[in-house]
Design a protein around this motif. Structure first.
Motif, short mmCIF file in Angstrom:
data_model
loop_
_atom_site.label_atom_id
_atom_site.label_comp_id
_atom_site.label_asym_id
_atom_site.label_seq_id
_atom_site.Cartn_x
_atom_site.Cartn_y
_atom_site.Cartn_z
N UNK A 56 24.15 -57.24 -20.56
CA UNK A 56 23.80 -57.01 -19.17
C UNK A 56 22.47 -56.26 -19.07
N UNK A 57 22.33 -55.22 -19.86
CA UNK A 57 21.11 -54.42 -19.84
C UNK A 57 19.89 -55.24 -20.25
N UNK A 58 20.05 -56.00 -21.31
CA UNK A 58 18.95 -56.78 -21.86
C UNK A 58 18.53 -57.90 -20.90
N UNK A 93 19.24 -58.26 -17.63
CA UNK A 93 18.77 -57.77 -16.33
C UNK A 93 17.33 -57.29 -16.42
N UNK A 94 17.01 -56.51 -17.45
CA UNK A 94 15.64 -56.01 -17.58
C UNK A 94 14.66 -57.15 -17.82
N UNK A 95 15.04 -58.15 -18.59
CA UNK A 95 14.14 -59.27 -18.85
C UNK A 95 13.95 -60.12 -17.61
N UNK A 96 15.01 -60.35 -16.86
CA UNK A 96 14.90 -61.06 -15.59
C UNK A 96 13.99 -60.32 -14.62
N UNK A 97 14.12 -59.00 -14.57
CA UNK A 97 13.27 -58.21 -13.69
C UNK A 97 11.80 -58.32 -14.11
N UNK A 98 11.54 -58.30 -15.40
CA UNK A 98 10.17 -58.42 -15.88
C UNK A 98 9.61 -59.79 -15.53
N UNK A 99 10.41 -60.84 -15.73
CA UNK A 99 9.96 -62.19 -15.39
C UNK A 99 9.68 -62.31 -13.90
N UNK A 100 10.54 -61.72 -13.08
CA UNK A 100 10.34 -61.76 -11.63
C UNK A 100 9.07 -61.02 -11.24
N UNK A 101 8.84 -59.86 -11.84
CA UNK A 101 7.63 -59.10 -11.53
C UNK A 101 6.37 -59.85 -11.91
N UNK A 102 6.41 -60.55 -13.04
CA UNK A 102 5.25 -61.34 -13.45
C UNK A 102 4.99 -62.47 -12.46
N UNK A 103 6.05 -63.13 -12.00
CA UNK A 103 5.90 -64.19 -11.00
C UNK A 103 5.26 -63.66 -9.72
N UNK A 104 5.69 -62.48 -9.30
CA UNK A 104 5.11 -61.89 -8.10
C UNK A 104 3.63 -61.59 -8.29
N UNK A 105 3.25 -61.10 -9.46
CA UNK A 105 1.83 -60.81 -9.73
C UNK A 105 1.00 -62.09 -9.74
N UNK A 106 1.53 -63.15 -10.32
CA UNK A 106 0.82 -64.43 -10.34
C UNK A 106 0.52 -64.88 -8.91
N UNK A 107 1.55 -64.87 -8.08
CA UNK A 107 1.37 -65.33 -6.70
C UNK A 107 0.43 -64.43 -5.92
N UNK A 108 0.52 -63.13 -6.18
CA UNK A 108 -0.36 -62.19 -5.47
C UNK A 108 -1.82 -62.41 -5.89
N UNK A 163 3.15 -62.00 -23.42
CA UNK A 163 4.16 -60.94 -23.23
C UNK A 163 5.48 -61.53 -22.76
N UNK A 164 5.41 -62.40 -21.76
CA UNK A 164 6.63 -62.99 -21.21
C UNK A 164 7.36 -63.81 -22.26
N UNK A 165 6.63 -64.66 -22.97
CA UNK A 165 7.27 -65.52 -23.96
C UNK A 165 7.87 -64.69 -25.09
N UNK A 166 7.14 -63.67 -25.55
CA UNK A 166 7.68 -62.82 -26.60
C UNK A 166 8.90 -62.03 -26.15
N UNK A 167 8.85 -61.51 -24.93
CA UNK A 167 9.97 -60.73 -24.41
C UNK A 167 11.20 -61.62 -24.22
N UNK A 168 11.00 -62.81 -23.65
CA UNK A 168 12.13 -63.71 -23.44
C UNK A 168 12.68 -64.22 -24.77
N UNK A 169 11.80 -64.54 -25.72
CA UNK A 169 12.27 -65.01 -27.03
C UNK A 169 13.07 -63.92 -27.73
N UNK A 170 12.59 -62.67 -27.64
CA UNK A 170 13.34 -61.57 -28.25
C UNK A 170 14.71 -61.39 -27.62
N UNK A 171 14.78 -61.54 -26.29
CA UNK A 171 16.07 -61.43 -25.60
C UNK A 171 17.01 -62.55 -26.05
#
Length: 385
Positions: free
Chosen positions: A269-271, A273-288, A320-328
């Protein structure tokens, strides 16, 4: 904030597990394409049937958002949800949607793109595809490796070597008689319905998509790589849900989970949730960023691999995203595999398929070589810290 949750209020512990079509939530945007629940149900029913999944991907391409256009998080949410249902299904959806996004980024209207599409950009020893200009026309001659589902597709975005020493992207009709799909030596136990074999091109007409090296320098190249990572993460969510469901089943049969089982679920759950949050934050930055660039009249012009101190580039974001998601993904496979043991791998077809598919799919990540790229970018100041 994204959450690994049910579509409705959570049920008390021990109740029946969630539907396999539960969204993997990333986007704060509550407006989703019409009929998406029915599409997810159809994906579940079409598992293992590549032509049926391609037809569903074609339908999704008509309504699902494209990256960088204001709803990147929603796109990744939908891809992750497909992967949570079936990893191979996401492996069908993602390239079709990526091809439509590439066409749009090249200035073409994806609404005019008929049929099903793939993206063939891999290189391999012994394979070389050459683009030859003849007057105002371009023809492709040579071969390309790792062309997933090529015999079933109508078109593809294909990269080829150009006379000036670079590579460029082209839209190609795969039904042309000059296209020959080789028989793949596909022995993998994962992604068995997604064979990736070679394709031979013999003077096949091709439509250029922008100029040399545009394909790799556009921000959309990085966005596409992150879309793949969203699929990896969705597959990990599916495996974590399998584990949670196994604990529910144990409770219903009178076997309460012990502290190790609960601690493992807590780690998942911890892993996730935090990875989903990071992915969501990156998506928001891209759109912004794209919204800000559009207001300044520079949308889509930033190079994928360039950035300044304190402002990460699209490519460093992708690494960063690919490495973080692959690690998860690797950790989820390890934790769940260790806790569930060999029995479900031997006797639970859905779980065994999911783990085999995901273990192969995530190998698209280049591990420490990608981290070395990221380190080189960080050394140049392309970092947030």
């Amino acid at each position: 904030m994204p959450e690994l949750s049910e579509e409705h209020s959570p049920s008390p512990a021990g109740n029946a597990p969630a539907s396999p079509h539960t969204l993997v939530r990333l986007s704060a945007n509550g407006v989703r394409p019409g009929g998406v629940d029915a599409l997810f149900q159809a994906v579940s029913s079409a598992v293992g049937d590549a032509p049926a999944l391609l037809a569903l991907a074609r339908d999704a391409g008509k309504e699902w958002p494209r990256p960088g256009e204001g709803n990147t998080g929603l796109l990744w949410e939908l891809l992750a949800t497909v992967a949570a249902i079936d990893v191979a299904a996401a492996r069908v959806f993602e390239p079709h949607l990526d091809a439509l996004a590439i066409l749009a980024q090249a200035g073409h209207d994806p609404a005019h793109a008929t049929g099903t599409w793939g993206v063939f950009a891999a290189e391999g020893q012994g394979f070389r595809l050459k683009a030859e200009a003849k007057g105002s026309s371009v023809f492709l001659t040579g071969s390309k490796p790792w062309c997933s589902l090529a015999p079933l597709l109508d078109h593809a975005v294909v990269t080829a070597h150009t006379d000036d020493g670079g590579r460029a992207a082209f839209a190609v009709d795969l039904r042309h008689p000059g296209v020959t799909c080789g028989e793949p030596a596909w022995v993998a136990r994962g992604l068995r319905e997604i064979p990736s074999g070679p394709v031979r091109f013999d003077r096949v007409p091709a439509e250029p998509l922008q100029g040399t090296n545009w394909y790799f320098s556009r921000p959309g190249f990085a966005w596409g790589g992150m879309g793949v990572a969203a699929c990896w993460l969705g597959g990990a969510v599916g495996i974590a849900r399998d584990y949670r469901d196994s604990l529910h089943a144990g409770i219903l049969s009178g076997r309460e989970p012990d502290q190790i089982a609960l601690a493992s679920l807590g780690e998942l759950d911890r892993l996730l949730t935090s990875t989903l949050q990071y992915l969501a934050g990156t998506a928001e930055r891209i759109d912004r960023r794209e919204r800000d660039s559009l207001e300044q009249g520079t949308a889509g012009q930033g190079a994928a691999g360039q950035g300044t101190a304190g402002q990460a580039s699209a490519w460093s974001d992708a690494l960063r995203v690919r490495g973080t998601c692959a690690g998860a993904v690797e950790r989820v496979l390890s934790v769940v595999g260790s806790n569930r043991g060999p029995a479900p791998l031997a006797f639970d077809e859905k779980y065994a398929k999911r783990t085999a598919d995901l273990a192969l799919y995530v190998r698209q990540h280049h591990g420490m070589r990608d981290d070395a790229q990221l380190g080189a970018l960080a050394l140049k100041g392309d970092a947030w810290w």
